[in-house]
Scaffold this motif. Structure first.
Motif, PDB file in Angstrom:
ATOM      1  N   ARG A   1      21.199  24.555  15.967  1.00  0.00           N
ATOM      2  CA  ARG A   1      22.322  25.358  15.471  1.00  0.00           C
ATOM      3  C   ARG A   1      22.866  24.754  14.179  1.00  0.00           C
ATOM      4  NH1 ARG A   1      25.913  24.902  19.592  1.00  0.00           N
ATOM      5  NH2 ARG A   1      25.455  26.767  20.764  1.00  0.00           N
ATOM      6  N   SER A   2      23.238  25.633  13.247  1.00  0.00           N
ATOM      7  CA  SER A   2      23.749  25.139  11.966  1.00  0.00           C
ATOM      8  C   SER A   2      25.157  24.579  12.150  1.00  0.00           C
ATOM      9  CB  SER A   2      23.782  26.264  10.943  1.00  0.00           C
ATOM     10  OG  SER A   2      24.884  27.112  11.214  1.00  0.00           O
ATOM     11  N   HIS A   3      25.546  23.766  11.178  1.00  0.00           N
ATOM     12  CA  HIS A   3      26.864  23.154  11.204  1.00  0.00           C
ATOM     13  C   HIS A   3      27.951  24.230  11.241  1.00  0.00           C
ATOM     14  CE1 HIS A   3      29.768  19.951  10.281  1.00  0.00           C
ATOM     15  NE2 HIS A   3      30.359  20.843   9.502  1.00  0.00           N
ATOM     16  N   LYS A   4      27.734  25.274  10.481  1.00  0.00           N
ATOM     17  CA  LYS A   4      28.728  26.341  10.378  1.00  0.00           C
ATOM     18  C   LYS A   4      28.876  27.076  11.712  1.00  0.00           C
ATOM     19  CE  LYS A   4      29.510  30.317   7.466  1.00  0.00           C
ATOM     20  NZ  LYS A   4      28.500  31.359   7.522  1.00  0.00           N
ATOM     21  N   ASP A   5      27.733  27.394  12.327  1.00  0.00           N
ATOM     22  CA  ASP A   5      27.779  28.066  13.621  1.00  0.00           C
ATOM     23  C   ASP A   5      28.439  27.173  14.670  1.00  0.00           C
ATOM     24  OD1 ASP A   5      26.478  30.090  12.418  1.00  0.00           O
ATOM     25  OD2 ASP A   5      24.556  29.821  13.462  1.00  0.00           O
ATOM     26  N   ALA A   6      28.121  25.879  14.611  1.00  0.00           N
ATOM     27  CA  ALA A   6      28.685  24.943  15.581  1.00  0.00           C
ATOM     28  C   ALA A   6      30.200  24.906  15.433  1.00  0.00           C
ATOM     29  CB  ALA A   6      28.100  23.550  15.372  1.00  0.00           C
ATOM     30  N   LYS A   7      30.657  24.916  14.180  1.00  0.00           N
ATOM     31  CA  LYS A   7      32.090  24.858  13.925  1.00  0.00           C
ATOM     32  C   LYS A   7      32.764  26.117  14.487  1.00  0.00           C
ATOM     33  CE  LYS A   7      35.320  23.867  10.262  1.00  0.00           C
ATOM     34  NZ  LYS A   7      35.733  24.465   9.026  1.00  0.00           N
ATOM     35  N   ALA A   8      32.145  27.257  14.238  1.00  0.00           N
ATOM     36  CA  ALA A   8      32.716  28.517  14.720  1.00  0.00           C
ATOM     37  C   ALA A   8      32.755  28.527  16.250  1.00  0.00           C
ATOM     38  CB  ALA A   8      31.889  29.687  14.201  1.00  0.00           C
ATOM     39  N   ARG A   9      31.664  28.054  16.877  1.00  0.00           N
ATOM     40  CA  ARG A   9      31.621  28.047  18.334  1.00  0.00           C
ATOM     41  C   ARG A   9      32.668  27.093  18.911  1.00  0.00           C
ATOM     42  NH1 ARG A   9      29.100  29.652  22.768  1.00  0.00           N
ATOM     43  NH2 ARG A   9      28.864  28.145  24.469  1.00  0.00           N
ATOM     44  N   ALA A  10      32.785  25.914  18.296  1.00  0.00           N
ATOM     45  CA  ALA A  10      33.754  24.930  18.771  1.00  0.00           C
ATOM     46  C   ALA A  10      35.158  25.520  18.705  1.00  0.00           C
ATOM     47  CB  ALA A  10      33.665  23.660  17.928  1.00  0.00           C
ATOM     48  N   GLU A  11      35.462  26.188  17.602  1.00  0.00           N
ATOM     49  CA  GLU A  11      36.807  26.742  17.448  1.00  0.00           C
ATOM     50  C   GLU A  11      37.059  27.878  18.439  1.00  0.00           C
ATOM     51  OE1 GLU A  11      36.989  27.432  13.241  1.00  0.00           O
ATOM     52  OE2 GLU A  11      37.440  25.317  12.859  1.00  0.00           O
ATOM     53  N   LYS A  12      36.013  28.671  18.697  1.00  0.00           N
ATOM     54  CA  LYS A  12      36.155  29.762  19.653  1.00  0.00           C
ATOM     55  C   LYS A  12      36.425  29.198  21.055  1.00  0.00           C
ATOM     56  CE  LYS A  12      33.579  33.798  21.338  1.00  0.00           C
ATOM     57  NZ  LYS A  12      32.944  33.265  22.553  1.00  0.00           N
ATOM     58  N   LEU A  13      35.639  28.182  21.440  1.00  0.00           N
ATOM     59  CA  LEU A  13      35.817  27.588  22.770  1.00  0.00           C
ATOM     60  C   LEU A  13      37.215  26.982  22.912  1.00  0.00           C
ATOM     61  CD1 LEU A  13      32.352  25.901  23.379  1.00  0.00           C
ATOM     62  CD2 LEU A  13      33.451  27.570  24.872  1.00  0.00           C
ATOM     63  N   LEU A  14      37.634  26.253  21.894  1.00  0.00           N
ATOM     64  CA  LEU A  14      38.954  25.616  21.967  1.00  0.00           C
ATOM     65  C   LEU A  14      40.054  26.674  22.053  1.00  0.00           C
ATOM     66  CD1 LEU A  14      38.439  22.660  19.464  1.00  0.00           C
ATOM     67  CD2 LEU A  14      38.769  22.502  21.937  1.00  0.00           C
TER      68      LEU A  14
END
Ligand SMILES: Nc1ncnc2c1ncn2[C@@H]1O[C@H](COP(=O)(O)OP(=O)(O)OP(=O)(O)O)[C@@H](O)[C@H]1O
Ligand SMILES: [Mg+2]
Lengths: 374, 224
Positions: free
Chosen positions: B116-129
């Protein structure tokens, strides 16, 4: 991500470590610059003359000032097979008046065109008449500048400075290079009873296809009462030089060890403190290589910043000091020091790296409360 | 397909000359969106079962199949990749990296070699939080958060790589009853809203009502 973020959130800690490494690098480099210049003013004259083999009288024990070669020996030396060219090189200490003050100067008498000539002429030309001399650039402001005249106190011979050398001083004194005839005149003027003026050492260059060390060996074998040394041996084994070298090197080794120990302990403590965090990371899927790389990255960063700080400090200090004391920093010294510091930091961190490599992810379950969250 | 299948799993520890049987022929199947509560007295083998299911320990005997992969014969390297990609963990106490923010604690698992790209990871992390009610905490370090908030960040991290199975050890033991219930509710809603199974270890009988099924373990032996 791990390595950089940790440094960013503990700037003071890592900054102090880099600063400490920087100071140690400064110590190491400045000391080497100092040693280099000290040794050069001891033996620069021997290092930067054209004879690649120097023949001393045996009882002189490698001391130019105590050596004298008699005419029969000189003839025997010149006849050794493998000699390309040979010439006498004389050295003596004379009291010289320069700029109105008397100083003890070391004067070399060489055969123009023969081995033993100074090789590091930076201004002017070599002497051609007995009243011309080449002085050291380092002493130029003390009355030994280009065009200045200096006078020998015993005998009153006046010499005109026609050229300047660099890195060619001897015995930490102002050093003059004159022709052998000029030297003979100076000697005879200060001591009218002197009959013949003899060379201190014989400078040789080997014939084509013969190496300096081979030639030195042949001379030692075939001529009694003399000791032939290659130029670098003569420099490194000059009286006083080797002991100065040994004590400086001891301090250098200690400084390098301190670098290894400081880096080693710092990262060991840091790693032990966050052992539980590293265990969690292994447990959730971080490969060992990920943690090892993060640690290496931090080590290289800290050492890199330390090296930059140390080199900048040294360059500043060398610039500031060179007004009075002629010191300089060789690029090779810097590179060798940098490589040495990096390697020793890795050696110092070996134990910590192994410790990180041995982290067992299953421990995350056993040590439930080790470390705490924050 | 079952999320977890344990067949006759035995795990023994040797301490000195004595052999301790921590798990004795445990056989268990957890469905692909099932929440299983595992209860039992201290020392009964709960943590051992969880560790074996998540590839932290290898069984002495028996097979472990997670999401269709038989991990009982995996090498240490294969197990590391398996833990990264296929399971999510919430440990009892030490969970988060103290010098990483909430968002970074989630994103770090993406750093271990994920595609997973850094950008996707960031988006997913923010969504989960955000789902976990921590959108105001994304840039906080663990030291600046309460125990319940840290536990929620850990749940987010466990879900980060979309695992087939989430393993949670005593999620509420450090929290008071009310907070514990909130955390359990969050776990249930997060797990139920995606195709994920969960095994939750607890010693608190009240927490079992959040699970689809409860299994009891005593001296290494499972009983429904
Ligand atoms: N590394 C180990 N070495 C030796 N014995 C162990 C080890 N880990 C666990 N045990 C033993 O195995 C048994 C099961 O341990 P486990 O940690 O799985 O129990 P648990 O049900 O999680 O207990 P608790 O509720 O106290 O956490 C215990 O008797 C324990 O002492
Ligand atoms: Mg346990």
């Amino acid at each position: 991500m791990l390595a950089g973020k940790e440094i960013r959130r503990a700037k003071l800690r890592f900054g102090l470590l880099s600063g400490a490494v920087g100071l140690l690098v400064f110590l190491i480099l400045f000391q080497q610059a100092l040693l280099g210049s000290l040794l050069l003013s001891f033996t620069g004259a021997l290092e930067n003359q054209s004879g690649t083999v120097l023949v001393f009288s045996e009882e002189a024990r490698k001391n130019v000032s105590g050596s004298v070669i008699l005419p029969p020996e000189q003839a025997q030396i010149a006849a050794v097979e493998g000699v390309g060219s040979s010439a006498g090189l004389a050295e003596g200490t004379f009291t010289i008046e320069a700029k109105g003050t008397d100083v003890d100067a070391s004067i070399f008498g060489f055969q123009p065109g023969g081995p033993g000539e100074p090789t590091r002429l930076v201004e002017g030309r070599l002497p051609t008449t007995p009243t011309e001399a080449v002085a050291s650039k380092e002493d130029a402001s003390d009355g030994f500048g280009l065009g200045d005249t200096v006078t020998s106190v015993d005998g009153g011979i006046t010499l005109t400075i026609v050229g300047l050398t660099e890195r060619s001083r001897f015995s930490v004194a102002p050093t003059l290079w004159v022709t052998f005839d000029g030297y003979t005149a100076l000697r005879k003027a200060s001591n009218p009873d002197a009959t013949a003026v003899l060379p201190s050492v014989i400078a040789l260059t080997p014939a084509p296809g013969v190496s300096a060390s081979q030639l030195a060996a042949s001379v030692n074998e075939q001529v009694d009462g003399v000791q032939a040394l290659t130029r670098s041996q003569a420099v490194n084994e000059a009286p006083g030089v080797s002991s100065v070298n040994t004590s400086f090197q001891l301090i250098l080794v200690l400084a390098f060890l301190v670098v290894a120990v400081v880096i080693g302990f710092f990262f060991l403590i840091l790693t032990v403190q966050k052992q539980s965090t590293l265990t969690v990371l292994r447990a959730v899927g971080a490969p060992t290589s990920y943690l090892v790389k993060a640690l290496l990255k931090q080590i290289f960063l800290v050492v890199g910043v330390g090296l930059v700080v140390g080199i900048l400090l040294t360059l500043g200090a060398v610039k500031g000091a060179s007004a009075g004391l002629p010191i300089s920093l060789e690029p090779t010294t810097m590179v060798v020091t940098a490589v040495g510091v990096v390697l020793l930091s890795l050696v110092g961190s070996l134990f910590t790296l192994l410790r990180v490599g041995r982290i067992d992810p299953a421990d995350v379950m056993n040590r439930q409360n080790a470390g705490g969250l924050a | 397909m079952a999320a977890l299948e344990l067949s006759s799993v035995r795990k023994t520890y040797t301490s000195g000359d004595a052999e301790i049987v921590a798990l004795d022929h445990a056989t268990l199947e957890v469905g692909d969106d099932e929440i299983l509560a595992l209860v039992g007295p201290s020392g009964s083998g709960k943590t051992t079962l969880l560790s074996i299911s998540g590839g932290l320990l290898t069984p002495s005997e028996g097979t472990v199949v997670v999401g269709g992969q038989d991990i009982s014969t995996y090498s240490a390297k294969q197990l590391t990749a398996f833990r990264r990609d296929s399971v999510g963990f919430v440990f009892q106490a030490v969970n988060l990296v103290p010098f990483l923010t909430a968002r970074e604690n989630l994103m770090i698992v993406n750093d271990f070699g994920s595609s997973r790209s850094h950008k996707d990871a960031k988006a997913r992390a923010e969504k989960l939080l955000d789902e976990l009610g921590l959108s105001h905490r994304v840039d906080n370090l663990p030291g600046q958060m309460s125990g319940g908030e840290r536990q929620r960040v850990a749940i987010g991290r466990a879900l980060m790589n979309e695992p087939a199975l989430v393993l949670i050890d005593e999620p509420t033991s450090a929290l008071d009853t009310k907070l514990g219930e909130q955390v359990m509710e969050l776990i249930v809603s997060e797990v139920k809203s995606r195709d994920t199974a969960a095994v939750i270890v607890t010693h608190d009988q009240r927490m079992t009502r959040y699970a689809d099924r409860t299994v009891t373990i005593t001296d290494g032996v499972l009983a429904a």
